[in-house]
Design an enzyme around this catalytic site. Sequence first.
Site, PDB file in Angstrom:
ATOM      1  N   LYS A  22       0.864  -1.172   0.037  1.00 16.76           N
ATOM      2  CA  LYS A  22      -0.135  -0.015  -0.100  1.00 16.76           C
ATOM      3  C   LYS A  22       0.819   1.244   0.037  1.00 16.76           C
ATOM      4  O   LYS A  22       0.576   2.088  -0.823  1.00 16.76           O
ATOM      5  CB  LYS A  22      -0.850  -0.081   1.282  1.00 16.76           C
ATOM      6  CG  LYS A  22      -1.492   1.472   1.679  1.00 16.76           C
ATOM      7  CD  LYS A  22      -2.534   1.197   2.624  1.00 16.76           C
ATOM      8  CE  LYS A  22      -1.734   1.488   3.962  1.00 16.76           C
ATOM      9  NZ  LYS A  22      -1.560   2.942   4.519  1.00 16.76           N
ATOM     10  N   ASN A  23       2.135   1.247   0.905  1.00 14.50           N
ATOM     11  CA  ASN A  23       2.611   2.500   1.072  1.00 14.50           C
ATOM     12  C   ASN A  23       3.630   2.649   0.095  1.00 14.50           C
ATOM     13  O   ASN A  23       4.388   3.771  -0.138  1.00 14.50           O
ATOM     14  CB  ASN A  23       3.127   2.517   2.643  1.00 14.50           C
ATOM     15  CG  ASN A  23       2.287   2.707   3.535  1.00 14.50           C
ATOM     16  OD1 ASN A  23       1.058   3.140   3.306  1.00 14.50           O
ATOM     17  ND2 ASN A  23       2.464   2.500   4.758  1.00 14.50           N
ATOM     18  N   CYS A 116      -4.642  12.873  13.160  1.00 15.65           N
ATOM     19  CA  CYS A 116      -5.500  11.469  12.848  1.00 15.65           C
ATOM     20  C   CYS A 116      -5.201  10.822  14.237  1.00 15.65           C
ATOM     21  O   CYS A 116      -4.698  11.050  15.137  1.00 15.65           O
ATOM     22  CB  CYS A 116      -4.977  10.803  11.467  1.00 15.65           C
ATOM     23  SG  CYS A 116      -3.568   9.769  11.769  1.00 15.65           S
ATOM     24  N   ARG A 121       0.690  14.320  13.350  1.00 12.92           N
ATOM     25  CA  ARG A 121       1.232  14.328  11.721  1.00 12.92           C
ATOM     26  C   ARG A 121       1.382  15.387  11.252  1.00 12.92           C
ATOM     27  O   ARG A 121       0.466  15.586   9.995  1.00 12.92           O
ATOM     28  CB  ARG A 121       0.470  12.996  11.202  1.00 12.92           C
ATOM     29  CG  ARG A 121       0.372  11.758  12.106  1.00 12.92           C
ATOM     30  CD  ARG A 121      -0.352  10.676  11.585  1.00 12.92           C
ATOM     31  NE  ARG A 121       0.471  10.010  10.015  1.00 12.92           N
ATOM     32  CZ  ARG A 121      -0.297   9.063   9.333  1.00 12.92           C
ATOM     33  NH1 ARG A 121      -1.442   8.485   9.727  1.00 12.92           N
ATOM     34  NH2 ARG A 121       0.470   8.816   8.409  1.00 12.92           N
ATOM     35  N   ASP A 306       4.479   0.306  12.086  1.00 10.44           N
ATOM     36  CA  ASP A 306       3.170  -0.220  11.488  1.00 10.44           C
ATOM     37  C   ASP A 306       3.089  -1.766  11.813  1.00 10.44           C
ATOM     38  O   ASP A 306       2.303  -2.477  11.506  1.00 10.44           O
ATOM     39  CB  ASP A 306       3.296  -0.114   9.682  1.00 10.44           C
ATOM     40  CG  ASP A 306       3.020   1.102   9.377  1.00 10.44           C
ATOM     41  OD1 ASP A 306       2.760   1.961  10.312  1.00 10.44           O
ATOM     42  OD2 ASP A 306       3.378   1.509   8.296  1.00 10.44           O
ATOM     43  N   ARG A 398      -8.707  -0.685   4.126  1.00  6.33           N
ATOM     44  CA  ARG A 398      -7.537   0.386   3.529  1.00  6.33           C
ATOM     45  C   ARG A 398      -6.316  -0.190   3.386  1.00  6.33           C
ATOM     46  O   ARG A 398      -5.520   0.235   2.449  1.00  6.33           O
ATOM     47  CB  ARG A 398      -7.515   1.542   4.661  1.00  6.33           C
ATOM     48  CG  ARG A 398      -8.988   2.520   4.902  1.00  6.33           C
ATOM     49  CD  ARG A 398      -8.466   3.559   5.510  1.00  6.33           C
ATOM     50  NE  ARG A 398      -7.015   4.415   5.281  1.00  6.33           N
ATOM     51  CZ  ARG A 398      -6.122   4.752   5.880  1.00  6.33           C
ATOM     52  NH1 ARG A 398      -6.379   4.730   7.230  1.00  6.33           N
ATOM     53  NH2 ARG A 398      -5.307   5.289   5.387  1.00  6.33           N
TER      54      ARG A 398
HETATM   55  N1  EPU Z   1       6.678  14.614  10.855  1.00  8.51           N
HETATM   56  C1  EPU Z   1       6.425  15.774  11.334  1.00  8.51           C
HETATM   57  N2  EPU Z   1       6.534  16.572  10.270  1.00  8.51           N
HETATM   58  C2  EPU Z   1       6.258  16.245   8.978  1.00  8.51           C
HETATM   59  C3  EPU Z   1       6.329  14.787   8.756  1.00  8.51           C
HETATM   60  C4  EPU Z   1       6.478  14.062   9.554  1.00  8.51           C
HETATM   61  O1  EPU Z   1       6.635  16.241  12.482  1.00  8.51           O
HETATM   62  O2  EPU Z   1       6.274  17.313   8.284  1.00  8.51           O
HETATM   63  C5  EPU Z   1       6.618  13.563  12.169  1.00  8.51           C
HETATM   64  C6  EPU Z   1       5.209  12.669  12.240  1.00  8.51           C
HETATM   65  O3  EPU Z   1       4.322  13.225  12.962  1.00  8.51           O
HETATM   66  C7  EPU Z   1       5.886  11.286  13.128  1.00  8.51           C
HETATM   67  C8  EPU Z   1       7.103  11.194  12.267  1.00  8.51           C
HETATM   68  O4  EPU Z   1       7.665  12.297  11.788  1.00  8.51           O
HETATM   69  O5  EPU Z   1       6.246  11.522  14.360  1.00  8.51           O
HETATM   70  C9  EPU Z   1       7.276  10.084  11.272  1.00  8.51           C
HETATM   71  O6  EPU Z   1       6.365  10.372  10.344  1.00  8.51           O
HETATM   72  P1  EPU Z   1       6.292   9.939   8.678  1.00  8.51           P
HETATM   73  O7  EPU Z   1       6.188  11.291   8.138  1.00  8.51           O
HETATM   74  O8  EPU Z   1       7.449   9.086   8.333  1.00  8.51           O
HETATM   75  O9  EPU Z   1       5.099   9.259   8.680  1.00  8.51           O
HETATM   76  P2  EPU Z   1       4.091   9.178   7.374  1.00  8.51           P
HETATM   77  O10 EPU Z   1       4.861   9.458   5.865  1.00  8.51           O
HETATM   78  O11 EPU Z   1       2.924  10.260   7.477  1.00  8.51           O
HETATM   79  C10 EPU Z   1       4.238   6.897   6.646  1.00  8.51           C
HETATM   80  C11 EPU Z   1       3.376   5.734   6.363  1.00  8.51           C
HETATM   81  C12 EPU Z   1       2.527   5.204   7.764  1.00  8.51           C
HETATM   82  C13 EPU Z   1       3.763   4.729   8.471  1.00  8.51           C
HETATM   83  C14 EPU Z   1       4.757   6.125   8.822  1.00  8.51           C
HETATM   84  C15 EPU Z   1       5.919   5.363   9.409  1.00  8.51           C
HETATM   85  C16 EPU Z   1       2.524   6.053   4.340  1.00  8.51           C
HETATM   86  C17 EPU Z   1       1.149   6.264   3.381  1.00  8.51           C
HETATM   87  N3  EPU Z   1       2.077   6.143   5.370  1.00  8.51           N
HETATM   88  O12 EPU Z   1       3.368   8.093   7.233  1.00  8.51           O
HETATM   89  O13 EPU Z   1       1.628   4.252   7.470  1.00  8.51           O
HETATM   90  O14 EPU Z   1       3.443   4.314   9.819  1.00  8.51           O
HETATM   91  O15 EPU Z   1       5.267   6.256   7.317  1.00  8.51           O
HETATM   92  O16 EPU Z   1       6.759   4.414   8.901  1.00  8.51           O
HETATM   93  O17 EPU Z   1       3.542   5.765   3.616  1.00  8.51           O
HETATM   94  C18 EPU Z   1       0.068   2.543   7.823  1.00  8.51           C
HETATM   95  O18 EPU Z   1       0.289   2.092   6.706  1.00  8.51           O
HETATM   96  O19 EPU Z   1      -0.745   2.031   8.662  1.00  8.51           O
HETATM   97  C19 EPU Z   1       0.602   3.925   8.207  1.00  8.51           C
HETATM   98  C20 EPU Z   1       0.294   4.632   9.240  1.00  8.51           C
END
Ligand code: EPU
Length: 432
Positions: A22-23, A116, A121, A306, A398
């Site tokens: 998915k990701n 969320c 996030r 995850d 999802r």
């Molecule tokens: N963060 C910030 N600022 C930003 C971006 C991230 O503070 O601009 C923080 C987040 O709040 C979090 C940390 O950095 O504390 C890491 O978050 P990340 O941005 O890596 O998460 P994401 O990109 O929003 C993706 C996956 C998630 C998975 C995370 C961590 C996708 C679509 N989603 O989310 O997947 O948990 O990386 O590996 O790729 C899931 O599939 O169930 C899922 C939640």
Amino acid sequence: MDKIIIDGGKPLRGVVPIGGAKNATLPILVATLVAPGEHRLARVPDLADVGSMLSLLGRIGCPSLGHAGLVSVDTTRVIYNEAPYDLVRKMRASVLALGPLLARCGEAHVSLPGGCAIGVRPIDQHLKGLEALGCQFELSGGYVHGKVAQLTGGRVRFDMPTVTGTENVLMAAVLAKGESVFENAAREPEIVDLVRFLRSLGAIIEGEGSSTLHVQGVPSLTPAKAPYAILPDRVEAGTYLVAGAITGGDITIQGVNPGDLSAVLDALLSAGCTIDVGDDTVRVRREGPVRPVNVTTEPHPGFPTDMQAQLMALLCLAQGESEIRETIFENRFMHVPELQRLGANIDVFGNLARTKGVRQLTGATVMATDLRASASLVLAGLAARGRTEVLRLYHLDRGYERLVEKLQAVGAQVARVGDDPRERAGQPGAAA
Ligand code: EPU
């Protein structure tokens, strides 16, 4: 309301084929915007989030054919440079449209995703990275409005490794003038897959899988002739491994990259499982007791957040006390009260969950607030004595393709019932 009904306590045995990630699919679908024309993607999983991303592309003016397996997307024309609220609120990954739309149109309007169930996030790192390439942003009306006259290569240092943040900025940098260097970039296999896809379009990128990425911008990109096959889903794979472990069964997952699963395999070995790794298979067996394990979630290659909820379900049955520390998201223990309803003994202290193993879980009605939490409840239900009903299935839809069918095929007594006849998959006890 649809629900999954599980009559638990039966060891699962057999082979589970693993689908596309998915990701990886979500960023790759939206990355097709940077190369006008017809793209073909293979091993696209049949998931609600994939449908949402295809709807977003459709709204932008890019029609698609198929929604699972082989999907084609035509990005010849972009008529609308917006990711609207009604789509972003359904799926936060819609924010991934920002980088590609700015690269394609020089302007983009993306609804702010907001917090969320698992944490705040924010997307500050996405914006900071795109600003380093010359983009300007204004926030108003719940939207981020971005503009750029000419994307120019720049140095981007992320404050933390962010998966979608790295992806968003990368999808813009490939069309910037000059070189970009990303420091502290995320290293997840899904980023590596996005890099490979962008490379198949003609992008010049080095360093994927490490925390430094070098991107040499090019004036234009072209769709590849051959379909691009999405990498296997390591979280789906890990979830079925836990299904084998928690039921004291013998499960082989097929069509995976075992190297992407190292941290999860280490945890399962420590928990007392026997693991056999093949080229694209992993077999898990557990005959003895579950042993307690201490785990801290970390960015890749550490233990993935995850898989935290699913591992916790297993540790509920360990002979002793386990500790799980969640360092990625601030509110990712929402499954704990539901696991407690099944008889688990877990105490939460901030970002630390201490689980004292119990001899047996017992069935109950449970529901969860996010995808992986829901998966952990299904796993716990598979091991529990008696009947478990899992509600709010839209979370599972999802991220888990044909979950009930895959579990039935390895002997689980599980069924999905509900109002929607398309979603019905037999009655409990009808398992293979
Ligand atoms: N963060 C910030 N600022 C930003 C971006 C991230 O503070 O601009 C923080 C987040 O709040 C979090 C940390 O950095 O504390 C890491 O978050 P990340 O941005 O890596 O998460 P994401 O990109 O929003 C993706 C996956 C998630 C998975 C995370 C961590 C996708 C679509 N989603 O989310 O997947 O948990 O990386 O590996 O790729 C899931 O599939 O169930 C899922 C939640």
